[in-house]
Write a protein that holds these residues in place. Structure first.
Motif, PDB file in Angstrom:
ATOM      1  N   THR A 197       0.868  -1.181   0.000  1.00 43.16           N
ATOM      2  CA  THR A 197       0.000   0.000   0.000  1.00 43.16           C
ATOM      3  C   THR A 197       0.904   1.231   0.000  1.00 43.16           C
ATOM      4  N   ARG A 198       0.291   2.377  -0.308  1.00 38.89           N
ATOM      5  CA  ARG A 198       1.060   3.632  -0.317  1.00 38.89           C
ATOM      6  C   ARG A 198       0.388   4.632   0.616  1.00 38.89           C
ATOM      7  N   GLU A 199       1.171   5.149   1.550  1.00 43.75           N
ATOM      8  CA  GLU A 199       0.665   6.125   2.514  1.00 43.75           C
ATOM      9  C   GLU A 199       1.293   7.480   2.239  1.00 43.75           C
ATOM     10  N   CYS A 200       0.445   8.497   2.062  1.00 43.70           N
ATOM     11  CA  CYS A 200       0.953   9.818   1.685  1.00 43.70           C
ATOM     12  C   CYS A 200       0.645  10.839   2.773  1.00 43.70           C
ATOM     13  N   TYR A 201       1.647  11.582   3.165  1.00 43.97           N
ATOM     14  CA  TYR A 201       1.479  12.677   4.114  1.00 43.97           C
ATOM     15  C   TYR A 201       1.722  13.967   3.352  1.00 43.97           C
ATOM     16  N   VAL A 202       0.652  14.779   3.243  1.00 48.25           N
ATOM     17  CA  VAL A 202       0.681  15.912   2.322  1.00 48.25           C
ATOM     18  C   VAL A 202       0.415  17.218   3.060  1.00 48.25           C
ATOM     19  N   VAL A 203       1.262  18.214   2.790  1.00 44.52           N
ATOM     20  CA  VAL A 203       1.010  19.572   3.274  1.00 44.52           C
ATOM     21  C   VAL A 203       0.440  20.364   2.096  1.00 44.52           C
ATOM     22  N   ALA A 204      -0.828  20.809   2.233  1.00 44.16           N
ATOM     23  CA  ALA A 204      -1.459  21.573   1.148  1.00 44.16           C
ATOM     24  C   ALA A 204      -1.166  23.061   1.318  1.00 44.16           C
ATOM     25  N   GLU A 214      -6.164  14.941  -3.419  1.00 47.12           N
ATOM     26  CA  GLU A 214      -6.275  13.518  -3.059  1.00 47.12           C
ATOM     27  C   GLU A 214      -6.636  12.678  -4.282  1.00 47.12           C
ATOM     28  N   GLN A 215      -7.589  13.189  -5.056  1.00 45.25           N
ATOM     29  CA  GLN A 215      -8.027  12.488  -6.264  1.00 45.25           C
ATOM     30  C   GLN A 215      -6.867  12.367  -7.269  1.00 45.25           C
ATOM     31  N   GLU A 216      -6.131  13.437  -7.431  1.00 43.13           N
ATOM     32  CA  GLU A 216      -5.007  13.409  -8.389  1.00 43.13           C
ATOM     33  C   GLU A 216      -3.922  12.420  -7.961  1.00 43.13           C
ATOM     34  N   ILE A 217      -3.666  12.363  -6.654  1.00 42.60           N
ATOM     35  CA  ILE A 217      -2.668  11.397  -6.164  1.00 42.60           C
ATOM     36  C   ILE A 217      -3.137   9.979  -6.462  1.00 42.60           C
ATOM     37  N   LYS A 218      -4.366   9.684  -6.004  1.00 44.42           N
ATOM     38  CA  LYS A 218      -4.839   8.292  -6.067  1.00 44.42           C
ATOM     39  C   LYS A 218      -4.983   7.757  -7.489  1.00 44.42           C
ATOM     40  N   THR A 219      -5.156   8.639  -8.447  1.00 44.04           N
ATOM     41  CA  THR A 219      -5.364   8.175  -9.826  1.00 44.04           C
ATOM     42  C   THR A 219      -4.110   8.350 -10.693  1.00 44.04           C
ATOM     43  N   MET A 220      -3.021   8.779 -10.091  1.00 46.82           N
ATOM     44  CA  MET A 220      -1.806   9.017 -10.881  1.00 46.82           C
ATOM     45  C   MET A 220      -1.280   7.697 -11.457  1.00 46.82           C
ATOM     46  N   PRO A 221      -1.176   7.597 -12.802  1.00 48.60           N
ATOM     47  CA  PRO A 221      -0.741   6.329 -13.402  1.00 48.60           C
ATOM     48  C   PRO A 221       0.684   5.959 -12.974  1.00 48.60           C
ATOM     49  N   ASN A 222       0.977   4.677 -12.966  1.00 52.54           N
ATOM     50  CA  ASN A 222       2.293   4.125 -12.571  1.00 52.54           C
ATOM     51  C   ASN A 222       2.610   4.343 -11.094  1.00 52.54           C
ATOM     52  N   TYR A 223       2.479   5.549 -10.622  1.00 51.32           N
ATOM     53  CA  TYR A 223       2.877   5.844  -9.246  1.00 51.32           C
ATOM     54  C   TYR A 223       1.872   5.341  -8.198  1.00 51.32           C
ATOM     55  N   PHE A 224       0.567   5.605  -8.432  1.00 55.03           N
ATOM     56  CA  PHE A 224      -0.402   5.301  -7.370  1.00 55.03           C
ATOM     57  C   PHE A 224      -1.646   4.531  -7.828  1.00 55.03           C
ATOM     58  N   ALA A 225      -1.991   4.621  -9.116  1.00 57.81           N
ATOM     59  CA  ALA A 225      -3.283   4.082  -9.573  1.00 57.81           C
ATOM     60  C   ALA A 225      -3.422   2.581  -9.301  1.00 57.81           C
ATOM     61  N   ASP A 226      -2.321   1.847  -9.311  1.00 51.01           N
ATOM     62  CA  ASP A 226      -2.389   0.394  -9.121  1.00 51.01           C
ATOM     63  C   ASP A 226      -2.320  -0.042  -7.659  1.00 51.01           C
ATOM     64  N   ASP A 228      -3.597   0.574  -3.372  1.00 44.82           N
ATOM     65  CA  ASP A 228      -4.492   1.194  -2.407  1.00 44.82           C
ATOM     66  C   ASP A 228      -3.689   2.274  -1.704  1.00 44.82           C
ATOM     67  N   THR A 229      -4.139   3.497  -1.885  1.00 46.52           N
ATOM     68  CA  THR A 229      -3.380   4.653  -1.418  1.00 46.52           C
ATOM     69  C   THR A 229      -4.198   5.429  -0.397  1.00 46.52           C
ATOM     70  N   THR A 230      -3.552   5.793   0.697  1.00 50.45           N
ATOM     71  CA  THR A 230      -4.237   6.663   1.661  1.00 50.45           C
ATOM     72  C   THR A 230      -3.501   8.000   1.707  1.00 50.45           C
ATOM     73  N   VAL A 231      -4.297   9.057   1.828  1.00 44.25           N
ATOM     74  CA  VAL A 231      -3.732  10.405   1.836  1.00 44.25           C
ATOM     75  C   VAL A 231      -4.113  11.092   3.142  1.00 44.25           C
ATOM     76  N   HIS A 232      -3.091  11.565   3.863  1.00 43.06           N
ATOM     77  CA  HIS A 232      -3.321  12.307   5.107  1.00 43.06           C
ATOM     78  C   HIS A 232      -2.834  13.731   4.906  1.00 43.06           C
ATOM     79  N   PHE A 233      -3.721  14.701   5.144  1.00 45.08           N
ATOM     80  CA  PHE A 233      -3.271  16.096   5.089  1.00 45.08           C
ATOM     81  C   PHE A 233      -2.800  16.506   6.473  1.00 45.08           C
ATOM     82  N   ILE A 234      -1.584  17.006   6.530  1.00 44.45           N
ATOM     83  CA  ILE A 234      -1.008  17.426   7.810  1.00 44.45           C
ATOM     84  C   ILE A 234      -0.377  18.812   7.647  1.00 44.45           C
TER      85      ILE A 234
END
Lengths: 327, 327
Positions: A197-204, A214-226, A228-234
């Motif tokens: 899985t991929r866990e992302c900690y993001v400062v917006a 979040e949508q752009e991260i999770k659907t990014m081809p090669n990097y995340f689309a394949d 299960d990705t979780t995105v945490h804004f911190i």
């Protein structure tokens, strides 16, 4: 007489080499070479800094040059270039391009009568060794490599390029169920999604649309689309406080069968748990720098990988000491 | 053209070699040699059986002789003896006597222009390699080796020698708390008792004094006195049903620090989980038999251990294939 090593490129890996050299009594770090203005670079331990352009003039003071540049653009140029003058070690890690890198480096090193050790580190490197040993021992078996939990620089960079993102850190995390199944000898066929899985900690940035990010991260081809990705804004403060390290690691497993009917199962598991990815990589490079020097002293030349190095060359101990203490 | 191997000694290890050879397309098992009357020995796969006395006459039909005798009395004689005529591989595992074994074998092999690979298996062998790699990479660190859960033949035999014991099986079991502490980077100092427990399954003869047997086991010097030992009395049927296997395995860990102040911790863990100790050992021996042959083809001679073998020699794949697929 100590083996004299030098560093080309003073980022995280170069600093790791500087620290690792101090842990090895038989090595001496004679200098750091950089593309930057030397006066602007301050080393951790006071090792002198020189311009890259001075390297060739110091040829006779350096036994092994440790190349600490990146695999994308630095090493494909630097390794063949400097293998014409020095024994070198690099950590070239673009797996798909290793054969072509090998060819270019091998010609240069052979022509110069030097050893060039490429793709040293932990993957490629120690993980590769464990894949090889596992394959040679358990012939009827299956390989698994899991990475993490650890920071992927490439994935963190990819998130940072998204509009509205101020900073980000991405962790690759192996999925426990998959590991458990492999360890149980079930030899599962695992999809990309089933392994990590991929866990992302993001400062917006202020006012940025977090849902879109979040949508752009999770659907990014090669990097995340394949995955299960979780995105945490911190907050930036939380990112600095909780996510400043560069941990990594992972697992290489070989699961196989023996016996007349394959009735006996076996598992070989190699695991790394690293607080600092670049510092550990540096430790591996330094051991192979020793090997490069010693192999060259025995008149071996050309491009080598971890597969070509008899383990005894890595150790400062004599063959007798190794047999008495570690065998 | 296949590499022709032969087996001397047809016990569990010899049978393991026979099975392992079938998993390697580039190897051909040409015969089993035995001290017993050949007509009384039936191989698992129909490989021909010869008297040991015929070995020298078949010298030209054998590329590598795999010695499957015991370390106590067989190998100290056999390995130097046959290294005068063949490339050989053995699994000599009396750690304290390796230096003297090495010396005797090295002279024989060098004199004959052969390679003699000694102390191959998993400990010594793969565990030794992992101790070496770990030591070379994490210079400021600590080594741990745990064995088990697995059957100790020596300890089982020791129990069987006690009066009133009909049969017995002893398991060496690593203590989970100790492993957990090592994995946490606590670098504990561990006593013998803190690392392993010993579990004994004992079949008593009819009318035997079980309390005395248990007492004799638990207080036996060297074997059990320094450990927490549990003794279970079971029936012969239960022993056969539940304890017929020869599982083993264990862990080699290297825990170390890097960074300017040792601020980053790292853990390297190598684990084996083996359904059959002799069959796994045999797989390692067969891979090193390949290496012995190939190294000798390149005019290397003398006694070698796993420390002296560049990993690529173990694989039937070419250097190009290894770099493309496993690096």
């Amino acid at each position: 007489m100590k083996i004299k090593i030098a560093i080309l490129g003073y980022g995280n890996l170069g600093k790791g080499i500087e620290c690792a050299a101090r842990q090895n009594d038989d090595l001496e770090l004679v200098g750091v070479f950089t593309r930057r203005e030397p006066a602007t670079v301050k080393t951790l331990t006071g090792v002198p800094v020189y311009a890259e352009s001075e390297l060739l003039s110091k040829k006779n003071e350096i036994d092994v040059l440790v190349l600490c540049g990146g695999s994308a653009t630095d090493l494909p140029i630097q390794t063949p270039q400097y293998a014409k003058h020095f024994n070198v070690v690099d950590s070239f890690d673009t797996h798909a391009k290793i054969p072509e890198h090998f060819k270019a480096v091998d010609e240069a090193a052979k022509g110069a009568g030097k050893i060039a050790m490429i793709s040293v580190g932990w993957d490629p490197g120690m993980f590769s060794l464990n894949r090889l040993y596992g394959n040679c021992i358990l012939r009827d078996g299956k390989d698994y490599t899991f990475w993490g939990k650890g920071v992927s620089q490439g994935h963190s960079d990819a998130i940072r390029r998204i509009e509205g993102v101020k900073n980000a850190k991405q962790y690759t995390v192996p999925i426990e169920e998959a590991l458990t199944s492999v360890r149980a000898g079930e030899n599962p066929e695992l999809s990309t999604r089933q392994k990590h899985t991929r866990e992302c900690y993001v400062v917006a940035k202020e006012g940025a649309d977090k849902a879109r990010i979040e949508q752009e991260i999770k659907t990014m081809p090669n990097y995340f689309a394949d995955y299960d990705t979780t995105v945490h804004f911190i907050t930036e403060e939380e990112l600095i406080r909780d996510h400043s390290g560069i941990p990594h690691g992972g697992f290489v497993l070989r699961s196989g069968k023996t016996g007349l009917q394959g009735e006996n199962k076996h598992l070989i598991e190699y695991r790394l748990q690293l607080d600092s990815n670049p510092e550990f990589t540096a430790c591996v490079l330094v051991a192979y720098a020793r090997a490069a020097y010693r192999m060259n002293q025995e008149n071996m030349t050309g491009c080598k990988t971890v597969f070509d190095v008899a383990p005894a060359y890595l150790s400062p101990l004599s063959a007798e000491e190794l047999r008495a203490n570690l065998l």
